[in-house]
Scaffold this motif. Sequence first.
Motif, PDB file in Angstrom:
ATOM      1  N   TYR B 230      92.507 142.151  24.296  1.00  0.00           N
ATOM      2  CA  TYR B 230      93.182 141.827  25.560  1.00  0.00           C
ATOM      3  C   TYR B 230      94.605 141.393  25.228  1.00  0.00           C
ATOM      4  N   CYS B 231      95.601 142.037  25.834  1.00  0.00           N
ATOM      5  CA  CYS B 231      96.960 141.742  25.404  1.00  0.00           C
ATOM      6  C   CYS B 231      97.970 141.655  26.542  1.00  0.00           C
ATOM      7  N   ASP B 232      99.085 141.003  26.248  1.00  0.00           N
ATOM      8  CA  ASP B 232     100.234 140.901  27.145  1.00  0.00           C
ATOM      9  C   ASP B 232     101.173 142.050  26.761  1.00  0.00           C
ATOM     10  N   PRO B 233     101.374 143.019  27.660  1.00  0.00           N
ATOM     11  CA  PRO B 233     102.127 144.219  27.273  1.00  0.00           C
ATOM     12  C   PRO B 233     103.592 143.914  26.969  1.00  0.00           C
ATOM     13  N   SER B 234     104.114 142.849  27.568  1.00  0.00           N
ATOM     14  CA  SER B 234     105.496 142.464  27.290  1.00  0.00           C
ATOM     15  C   SER B 234     105.620 142.004  25.842  1.00  0.00           C
ATOM     16  N   ALA B 235     104.658 141.190  25.416  1.00  0.00           N
ATOM     17  CA  ALA B 235     104.674 140.684  24.043  1.00  0.00           C
ATOM     18  C   ALA B 235     104.417 141.784  23.023  1.00  0.00           C
ATOM     19  N   LEU B 236     103.672 142.817  23.438  1.00  0.00           N
ATOM     20  CA  LEU B 236     103.356 143.898  22.492  1.00  0.00           C
ATOM     21  C   LEU B 236     104.609 144.602  21.987  1.00  0.00           C
ATOM     22  N   ALA B 237     105.721 144.435  22.682  1.00  0.00           N
ATOM     23  CA  ALA B 237     106.963 145.049  22.214  1.00  0.00           C
ATOM     24  C   ALA B 237     107.363 144.511  20.843  1.00  0.00           C
ATOM     25  N   VAL B 238     106.912 143.286  20.498  1.00  0.00           N
ATOM     26  CA  VAL B 238     107.253 142.721  19.182  1.00  0.00           C
ATOM     27  C   VAL B 238     106.035 142.383  18.328  1.00  0.00           C
ATOM     28  N   LEU B 239     104.837 142.477  18.931  1.00  0.00           N
ATOM     29  CA  LEU B 239     103.630 142.129  18.176  1.00  0.00           C
ATOM     30  C   LEU B 239     102.980 143.371  17.576  1.00  0.00           C
ATOM     31  N   THR B 240     102.250 143.154  16.505  1.00  0.00           N
ATOM     32  CA  THR B 240     101.443 144.224  15.928  1.00  0.00           C
ATOM     33  C   THR B 240     100.492 144.727  17.010  1.00  0.00           C
ATOM     34  N   ILE B 249      89.930 149.760  21.822  1.00  0.00           N
ATOM     35  CA  ILE B 249      90.333 149.698  23.229  1.00  0.00           C
ATOM     36  C   ILE B 249      91.370 148.577  23.367  1.00  0.00           C
ATOM     37  N   ALA B 250      92.391 148.813  24.172  1.00  0.00           N
ATOM     38  CA  ALA B 250      93.353 147.755  24.490  1.00  0.00           C
ATOM     39  C   ALA B 250      93.430 147.635  26.004  1.00  0.00           C
ATOM     40  N   VAL B 251      93.320 146.420  26.500  1.00  0.00           N
ATOM     41  CA  VAL B 251      93.430 146.193  27.948  1.00  0.00           C
ATOM     42  C   VAL B 251      94.294 144.974  28.207  1.00  0.00           C
ATOM     43  N   GLY B 252      94.715 144.812  29.455  1.00  0.00           N
ATOM     44  CA  GLY B 252      95.487 143.643  29.822  1.00  0.00           C
ATOM     45  C   GLY B 252      96.054 143.832  31.208  1.00  0.00           C
ATOM     46  N   ASP B 253      96.940 142.919  31.583  1.00  0.00           N
ATOM     47  CA  ASP B 253      97.568 142.969  32.892  1.00  0.00           C
ATOM     48  C   ASP B 253      99.034 143.317  32.716  1.00  0.00           C
ATOM     49  N   ALA B 254      99.512 144.251  33.534  1.00  0.00           N
ATOM     50  CA  ALA B 254     100.907 144.683  33.428  1.00  0.00           C
ATOM     51  C   ALA B 254     101.856 143.730  34.162  1.00  0.00           C
ATOM     52  N   GLN B 255     101.329 142.653  34.732  1.00  0.00           N
ATOM     53  CA  GLN B 255     102.182 141.729  35.508  1.00  0.00           C
ATOM     54  C   GLN B 255     103.407 141.245  34.744  1.00  0.00           C
ATOM     55  N   PRO B 256     103.281 140.921  33.432  1.00  0.00           N
ATOM     56  CA  PRO B 256     104.484 140.433  32.735  1.00  0.00           C
ATOM     57  C   PRO B 256     105.621 141.464  32.682  1.00  0.00           C
ATOM     58  N   LEU B 257     105.346 142.712  33.050  1.00  0.00           N
ATOM     59  CA  LEU B 257     106.400 143.726  33.041  1.00  0.00           C
ATOM     60  C   LEU B 257     107.182 143.675  34.355  1.00  0.00           C
ATOM     61  N   GLY B 258     107.728 142.495  34.623  1.00  0.00           N
ATOM     62  CA  GLY B 258     108.660 142.360  35.735  1.00  0.00           C
ATOM     63  C   GLY B 258     108.058 142.243  37.122  1.00  0.00           C
ATOM     64  N   MET B 259     106.745 142.041  37.207  1.00  0.00           N
ATOM     65  CA  MET B 259     106.145 141.906  38.551  1.00  0.00           C
ATOM     66  C   MET B 259     106.225 140.461  39.017  1.00  0.00           C
ATOM     67  N   PRO B 260     106.655 140.249  40.274  1.00  0.00           N
ATOM     68  CA  PRO B 260     106.739 138.891  40.788  1.00  0.00           C
ATOM     69  C   PRO B 260     105.363 138.223  40.801  1.00  0.00           C
ATOM     70  N   LEU B 261     105.361 136.895  40.759  1.00  0.00           N
ATOM     71  CA  LEU B 261     104.102 136.147  40.723  1.00  0.00           C
ATOM     72  C   LEU B 261     103.266 136.417  41.973  1.00  0.00           C
ATOM     73  N   SER B 262     103.939 136.432  43.147  1.00  0.00           N
ATOM     74  CA  SER B 262     103.296 136.841  44.414  1.00  0.00           C
ATOM     75  C   SER B 262     101.930 136.213  44.669  1.00  0.00           C
ATOM     76  N   TYR B 263     101.766 134.973  44.299  1.00  0.00           N
ATOM     77  CA  TYR B 263     100.508 134.266  44.517  1.00  0.00           C
ATOM     78  C   TYR B 263      99.319 135.062  43.994  1.00  0.00           C
ATOM     79  N   GLY B 264      99.537 135.781  42.889  1.00  0.00           N
ATOM     80  CA  GLY B 264      98.405 136.413  42.208  1.00  0.00           C
ATOM     81  C   GLY B 264      98.254 137.906  42.415  1.00  0.00           C
ATOM     82  N   GLY B 265      99.092 138.539  43.185  1.00  0.00           N
ATOM     83  CA  GLY B 265      98.943 139.990  43.284  1.00  0.00           C
ATOM     84  C   GLY B 265      99.731 140.580  44.438  1.00  0.00           C
ATOM     85  N   PRO B 266      99.933 141.876  44.415  1.00  0.00           N
ATOM     86  CA  PRO B 266      99.343 142.839  43.497  1.00  0.00           C
ATOM     87  C   PRO B 266      99.975 142.869  42.110  1.00  0.00           C
TER      88      PRO B 266
END
Lengths: 470, 437
Positions: B230-240, B249-266
């Motif tokens: 489970y990973c943060d895709p923003s951090a993956l830019a510098v992490l192994t 398998i790699a999964v995670g939430d794309a929210q850190p890629l510039g999506m507003p907090l928006s009280y949890g979604g979308p």
Amino acid sequence: MSYYDRLIFELSKSGRRGAYVPCGTGKAPVPFGNGSGIWRKQAPALPEVSEPDVVRHYTRLSQLNFGVDSGFYPLGSCTMKYNPKICDALPSLFADLHPLQDEETVAGARELLSRTGRFLSAVTGMKHFTFSPCAGAHGELTGLMIMRRFHEMRGDTARTRILVPDSAHGTNPASAALCGLEPVTVPSGPDGLVDPEAVKPLLGPDIAGIMLTNPNTLGLFEKRIGEIASLVHGCGGLLYYDGANLNPLVGVLRPGDMGFDILHVNLHKTFATPHGGGGPGSGPVGVCAALKPALDAVDGKVSAFHGNFGVVVRAYAYLLMLGREHVKELGPFSTLSANYIKESLRDKYKLPIDSVCKHEFVFDGLLDDGGREGVPGATTLDVAKRLLDYGFHAPTIYFPLLFHQSMMIEPTETESLETLDEFIAVMRRIAEEAASDPALLKSAPHHTPVSRPDETEAARHPVLKYSPDK
Amino acid sequence: MARIPFFPHTQEDVSRMLERIGLSSLKELYADVPPEFFHEGDYDLPSALGESEVRADVEALAARNRKLIIFAGQGAYDHYTPTVIPALTSRSEFQTAYTPYQCEISQGTLRYIFEFQSMICALTGMDVANASVYDGPTAAVEAARMCVASVRRRKRIIASGGLLPCVRKVLETYARYGGYSLSISENPLSELDDSVAGVILPSIDRTGCICDLSGAAEAVHAAGALLAVYCDPSALAVLTSPAEWGADIAVGDAQPLGMPLSYGGPYAGFMACREALMRKLPGRIVGQAYDREGRRCFVLTLQAREQHIRREKATSNICSNESLMALWATIYLSLMGPEGMRELNEACYRSAHDLRGRLLSTGIFEASPEGEFLKEFTLVPRRDAAHLHKFLLDKGFFAALPDEEGRVSFCVTERRTKAEMDALVAAVELFAKEEGR
């Protein structure tokens, strides 16, 4: 507009950038790439493009798309109604709210959710709602979890099977299976409806309930729902309402009054939030009073935080505009439009079941497909592709599975009579083209950015990501 | 009564349409409905509002929320959104389209999903990615199901106790209803046996520490199971990347890629995997194709996996994705590029380390053992964690999020300015002083 062929990767040039990033505070040396195992050795292969590159690329991509704002979109079961623009302008008012913020700092957001719940209760006849599910299928799964939890809370653990009509949306049996319930198929009668006599022998102490969409996927009202409800309730089961087809009932009748215990609502269908090319949607689940404890047991636990809040904001605004005055126009207008199209085309397309429909109906292909000795006739797929040439989106095709040439048409209440007439005229013209020259349909579309792709080859040798050498 | 602006029916239209159908009233359209089911009387809804009133109503609701400076993460990160993104994603050809069933008039959607899949593959190092799912936690559930579907006769999933609480919560909910059984473990690799189908480990744990996953894949594979990270895709830019760690398998939430907090979604969940697991990957997948003139185009592909074909035999019931949010992430990554993503992580790293040092100097935190971290870190307060959190909340900060162990977490993104950080440190100092009295 000519065909635009590029991928953003193909615009990349080393050294270009499209965003400014501040440098942060403090002077800590940054150890990235220092040889330690946790740091990446090679930068990810992302495109290097300028801001104007990005803007122009995605603007051009948008021009290859067709949306409700581009034209009529009679995609059955998807309720492609107009999405009011004011609704899109409002979610950004909540952009900076962190989902874990303390209750007292998000009073406005909580109030919006609770009002939307009350409005949905008024429209559906359900008592309590959860907004955690992010889509319709997610709502189905959540609703079935609630069903199972309800039985468990009564100490009844033997109910492991669920009735699903053969006309149900594909998500119904899939959701049931994922929720640990074995779907049992109920065959439709010759009138396309569920016959209580067919339900009766399937009932027993192992039945958790039944999943129904009413009107069903043929657009027909399950008029014996009262008897079905008594039977299922009588054996200790619950009734689940698949809200995909709620639109024609809005303002006329309520699932809660027909005996349903649990339902999900597709805010992106019935309550006019945009479909976004396949999401984000929102699939809130409502239950009757007795199921509140079971609802509470899953509320907030099927998605990361509070579901797709931004979608709920749009639906709330839409409900405010609908109000008690216009809510009563919604279902009847959508039903009127569907019947108008059906009656205007039935001499050209095969109507398998002749009856007043609700918001949608199904044709089983052309009456005259032009097929002759050595000349294959035009199929539903061919009609659908030819419609694209005339500037319309196609209906849902080859669903429901009850017929071989299903063509499911749902116009919604936001289309004008003039638009419906244009669509009817084009459908008639296509029927004439089919009868005289089916090959013209078989090679359609002719005027779209691309023609029919070879999907078999695409699946046989899948290319699923960009690589510079391909 | 005023007309609603999006129902175009005039009285004359209605009469003409009814005449064609052969009916005399709208009510007759519902002649097949048993009379006892009609809802008589008014609906319990407010009186209809016009657009300006709706705007005022929602603005008034929004004004009842408190504007806080966000120094917290735990699965939702306050990164900046470049203006280009909403300007492009709000184009109605994107926004008002459905799932791209008719590929000839959906090349825009199909093309950006293909780009999204490619970028997720670039970040995770995996061979294949899907078009997105609801959110990160539901992506983790789908990963668990993939493991069970891919490893014969095994149903047990071991999830690390280090996963974010929101991920663990959803994994637990779904596990209750079948498909997989779940064990949560602080040391998953020590619990491997022949009942285990898959192991889910975080790339960054809930305290913010970056996890060294060396040896994990080897151990999991030796036990005949699959590894999901489970990973943060923003951090993956510098992490192994998960693929470099040997994960399947790699999964995670794309929210850190510039999506507003928006009280949890979308937000949008992402999923990527090795080629060998391609046909077990749920959700929509876009592939390259050629049309009749030999032009490159894109189509939904490998649909035989999906629920509308397989019905109850499908491994997932998902039939939508978070398409518009996938577009959001795609535009974000295009704007940032590899260089921008590195600089972003550098900014977060510097500011977070700066803040941690300054918070430690206030004297109210213990110098907890430190692993390497990027933007989120956890401290052990010498005072009551909940009290500290509330004190900061009163000063206008959403910070020092207490966990079950009495620790507090902070998160600093590139959006936090020096002035905001100074103010937070001053508030913590004030807390230390007042508490010390």
